[in-house]
Design a protein around this motif. Structure first.
Motif, PDB file in Angstrom:
ATOM      1  N   ILE A   5     -20.902 -19.001 -20.575  1.00  0.00           N
ATOM      2  CA  ILE A   5     -21.455 -20.261 -21.071  1.00  0.00           C
ATOM      3  C   ILE A   5     -22.807 -20.478 -20.409  1.00  0.00           C
ATOM      4  O   ILE A   5     -22.936 -20.398 -19.183  1.00  0.00           O
ATOM      5  N   ALA A  55     -14.784 -20.091 -25.898  1.00  0.00           N
ATOM      6  CA  ALA A  55     -15.882 -20.723 -25.159  1.00  0.00           C
ATOM      7  C   ALA A  55     -15.642 -22.218 -25.019  1.00  0.00           C
ATOM      8  O   ALA A  55     -15.887 -22.802 -23.948  1.00  0.00           O
ATOM      9  N   ALA A  59     -15.090 -24.192 -21.575  1.00  0.00           N
ATOM     10  CA  ALA A  59     -16.003 -25.286 -21.241  1.00  0.00           C
ATOM     11  C   ALA A  59     -15.231 -26.544 -20.857  1.00  0.00           C
ATOM     12  O   ALA A  59     -15.583 -27.231 -19.885  1.00  0.00           O
ATOM     13  N   VAL A 162     -22.095 -25.482 -25.343  1.00  0.00           N
ATOM     14  CA  VAL A 162     -21.395 -24.764 -26.414  1.00  0.00           C
ATOM     15  C   VAL A 162     -21.584 -25.489 -27.753  1.00  0.00           C
ATOM     16  O   VAL A 162     -21.773 -24.860 -28.789  1.00  0.00           O
TER      17      VAL A 162
END
Length: 530
Positions: A5, A55, A59, A162
């Motif tokens: 990320i 992702a 996150a 993201v």
């Protein structure tokens, strides 16, 4: 291997006006208006969520320590399911509507309602559900045909990056953009002229946004929080109430705007309710919350200190929990028996895993207490008999309510969600998301051949008012005391007349059939028809 990320990076403030102008210019070309375009963008957003599940999950774990299960059901899957629902219904929602309850003479003017996008909108998300509370309103903006700029919360920086990646890689870059940052970037955005501002967050910031929007007569949708009450009466199931309200506080470590802020429990059931809370906590976390992957963390140290201070300043007695670890922003579910509504754990929204209990003598006392709290709640949760929960619903105002559960009404993507009074204004989710970014434009079409009928509206007016009233006046169906005058029309519409009419038709039908039977010489009529 965990997905990579990008580190949080604020958008250059000087680039914000050009970004906004690009979205406005695109809207003025009418590119975003066709339903086919909107559907393509929504479907691409669905794939953006699908392709970035790992992702997004990572996150949310980095930002909030959010369990994978919670990120799935209340963030990613929630948005993906909402997109599917919207895409299946969008063509129907976007169609012109015939105007309802129009007099016969006005039907000649073909009155209709056309659904039009408001324009270019600003969406400001929140940190606690960084995906749902950002993409949820964005889904509505796209569905309505608006262009939009999304400002995710900087308090959940990994999620914000993201979200930016998904929007830039999957959506039309000329129509949709993400601006990241904090106060300087938010200020620059608010200095722009918008066709609507959608904000989710605290009442304090909501007030600032509303004031700024008022300067340019910009409409707003504010989704705020509130001191949400829960009620547990003597007729409630203590085990169910404990488990369900506990779930309302363990989800996202209580960082949920619609979780209960305090629970009022009738005194007779209080011991059983407390005991069931203890049982449920052991069932949910057999190895303890500290070592569980199923319990989130407080988003940052500032919020950790805020919640800790509420506990430290309380005059109540800690019954369950109370463990905290500043190094990990960990606060376990903390159940406190408080003495009155002025306790530090009640006067402010906790937005954390705190469960203050306030013993009450009866339901009337609980209702008075809920109504004396200055903030109008976003949610209300009542456990008890049907008569009791109905009384609570009738006498306590809230944005939404769940009976015999904790905030379940807020978990349904297709159910309109919004606050009232201090807890917000406007609603969204499902069709309501489409509606909140749509202008319902009333349109009539006057044919040329009707000009002779319109002569009455033109000067000179002499002698025309009486004629106009005869043509358009409606007779009152009530007297001076407000009592309805029940004329022939009332009785013709009434159930007794309708039932009698049905009986008459049935008897007539049977008699008609019997008469044909007798005429044909098929036999003698039964005695009950003679």
């Amino acid at each position: 291997m965990a997905p990579v990320i990008a580190p949080f990076e604020a958008t250059a403030v000087e680039s914000i006006p050009s970004t906004v102008n690009l979205c406005k210019t695109t809207f003025r070309t009418h590119k975003s208006k066709p339903v086919a375009y909107r559907l393509v963008q929504l479907r691409k957003l669905w794939w953006g969520l699908h392709d970035n599940m790992e992702a997004l999950t990572e996150a949310c774990k980095k930002d909030l320590g959010k369990p994978v299960f919670e990120t799935g059901i209340s963030e990613i899957d929630w948005c993906m399911n909402d997109i599917i629902f919207v895409t299946k219904n969008l063509e129907k929602w976007a169609k012109d509507e015939s105007a309802p309850d129009i007099d016969l003479q006005n039907k000649l003017f073909s009155p209709r309602i056309k659904k039009e996008p408001l324009g270019t909108v600003l969406i400001i998300g929140a940190f606690n559900f960084p995906i749902q509370l950002s993409f949820g309103p964005l889904i509505g903006a796209i569905a309505a045909g608006c262009t939009a700029v999304l400002k995710p919360s900087e308090v959940s920086p990994a999620s914000a990056m993201v979200l930016k990646k998904i929007v830039e890689e999957y959506l039309d870059p000329n129509a949709y953009a993400v601006v990241n940052g904090s106060i300087p970037e938010s200020t620059a955005l608010l200095n722009e002229k918008w066709d609507k501002i959608f904000y989710t967050g605290s009442g304090n910031v909501g007030t600032i946004i509303a004031k700024k929007a008022a300067e340019t007569l910009t409409p707003v949708c504010l989704e705020l929080g509130g001191q949400n009450p829960a009620f547990v009466t003597n007729h409630a199931d203590a085990r169910l109430a404990a488990r369900r309200l506990l779930w309302g506080k363990l989800h996202n470590a209580g960082q949920v705007c619609i979780s209960q802020n305090y629970i009022m429990v009738e005194k007779d059931i209080l011991p059983a309710f407390i005991e069931q809370l203890k049982v449920a906590i052991k069932e949910f976390y057999p190895k303890g919350q500290r070592n569980s992957e199923d319990f989130a963390r407080i988003v940052n140290n500032r919020h950790f200190q805020r919640i800790k201070k509420m506990v430290d300043d309380s005059k109540g007695k800690i019954l369950i929990g109370g463990e905290m670890d500043e190094s990990d922003n960990f606060i376990e579910i903390t159940v406190v028996l408080v003495q009155d509504q002025n306790d530090s754990m009640i006067v402010d929204e906790s937005f954390g895993p705190l469960m203050p209990l306030l013993a009450v003598d009866n339901i009337e006392e609980a209702i008075r207490t809920a109504n004396s709290v200055h903030s109008t709640p976003l949610g209300l949760y009542a456990f008890g008999s049907k008569a009791e929960t109905t009384k609570i619903l009738n006498e306590v105002t809230s944005g939404g309510a769940s009976i015999n559960d904790a905030f379940y009404h807020g978990s349904i993507p297709t159910l309109a969600f919004g606050g009232v009074g201090d807890s917000g204004q406007g609603a969204y989710r499902g069709k309501a998301s489409f509606d909140t970014f749509t202008h319902r434009r009333s349109i009539t079409t006057t044919p040329g051949w009707i000009e002779k009928m319109l002569d009455i509206r033109y000067p000179p007016y002499a002698g025309k008012l009486e004629k106009f009233r005869k043509m358009n006046g409606k007779k009152a169906n009530f007297d001076r005391n407000g009592k309805e005058i029940k004329g022939l029309g009332y009785w013709l519409r009434g159930p007794s007349f309708k039932a009698g009419l049905v009986r008459w038709v049935l008897v007539a039908a049977v008699a008609f059939g019997a008469n044909r039977y007798a005429t044909a010489g098929a036999g003698r009529l039964p005695s009950w028809l003679r």
